[in-house]
Design an enzyme around this catalytic site. Structure first.
Site, PDB file in Angstrom:
ATOM      1  N   HIS A  99       0.845  -1.193   0.000  1.00  0.00           N
ATOM      2  CA  HIS A  99       0.000   0.000   0.000  1.00  0.00           C
ATOM      3  C   HIS A  99       0.878   1.239   0.000  1.00  0.00           C
ATOM      4  CE1 HIS A  99       0.648  -1.448   4.135  1.00  0.00           C
ATOM      5  NE2 HIS A  99       0.726  -0.165   4.484  1.00  0.00           N
ATOM      6  N   HIS A 101       0.999   5.093   1.099  1.00  0.00           N
ATOM      7  CA  HIS A 101       0.380   6.118   1.945  1.00  0.00           C
ATOM      8  C   HIS A 101       0.422   7.451   1.215  1.00  0.00           C
ATOM      9  CE1 HIS A 101       0.480   3.860   5.856  1.00  0.00           C
ATOM     10  NE2 HIS A 101       1.484   3.232   5.273  1.00  0.00           N
TER      11      HIS A 101
END
Ligand code: AMP
Ligand code: ZN
Length: 137
Positions: A99, A101
């Site tokens: 992922h 950010h």
């Protein structure tokens, strides 16, 4: 991956506030924002870590992160944006599904990274480490 929290978000088994979706990528609000407006960009298929993620998919994640950064500036009035990505527990990764950010930053948000620069003993030490990296590129 059946026990992956982000796969569960993709499968809509647990709720998330989605802000962007296409065939391969999903972006949603982080429930523990470093700064309010913090978003996460993930691939819909389970990949981890960055070194196991196909280049094209990695590029797509960052293209979406760029769009979200722009939207945080234009939509939230952010003065800047941190885009970051953790790999491995030693690097602070808690969810092992890649992922990115995307964290909006405001001049007065009060957040300070614990960025604590060190020094090398000398140039030889730095150059030796550089060579160890370069030998594997
Ligand atoms: P990392 O430390 O890079 O693995 O970051 C994981 C991030 O996922 C943290 O910022 C968490 O706040 C966030 N997070 C964990 N669970 C959820 C969830 N169910 N929905 C949204 N964000 C989450
Ligand atoms: Zn997953």
């Amino acid at each position: 991956m059946s026990d992956c929290i982000f796969c569960k978000i993709v499968e809509k088994q647990i709720p998330a506030t989605v802000i962007y979706e296409d065939d391969e990528v999903l972006a949603f609000m982080d429930i523990g924002p470093i700064v309010k407006g913090h978003a996460l960009v993930i691939p819909k298929r389970h990949c981890d870590p960055v070194t196991e993620t196909p280049d094209e998919l990695l590029a797509k994640l960052h293209i979406v992160a760029k769009r979200i950064a722009e939207a945080q500036m234009n939509g939230l009035g952010a003065d800047g944006v941190n885009i970051m990505q953790n790999n491995g527990a030693a690097a602070g990764q808690e969810v092992p599904h890649i992922h990115v950010h995307v964290i909006p930053r405001f001049s007065d948000d009060g957040h300070h990274w614990n960025w604590n620069p060190k020094t090398y003993d000398d140039f030889d030490e730095m150059n030796a480490l550089a060579a160890q990296i370069q030998n594997h590129l």
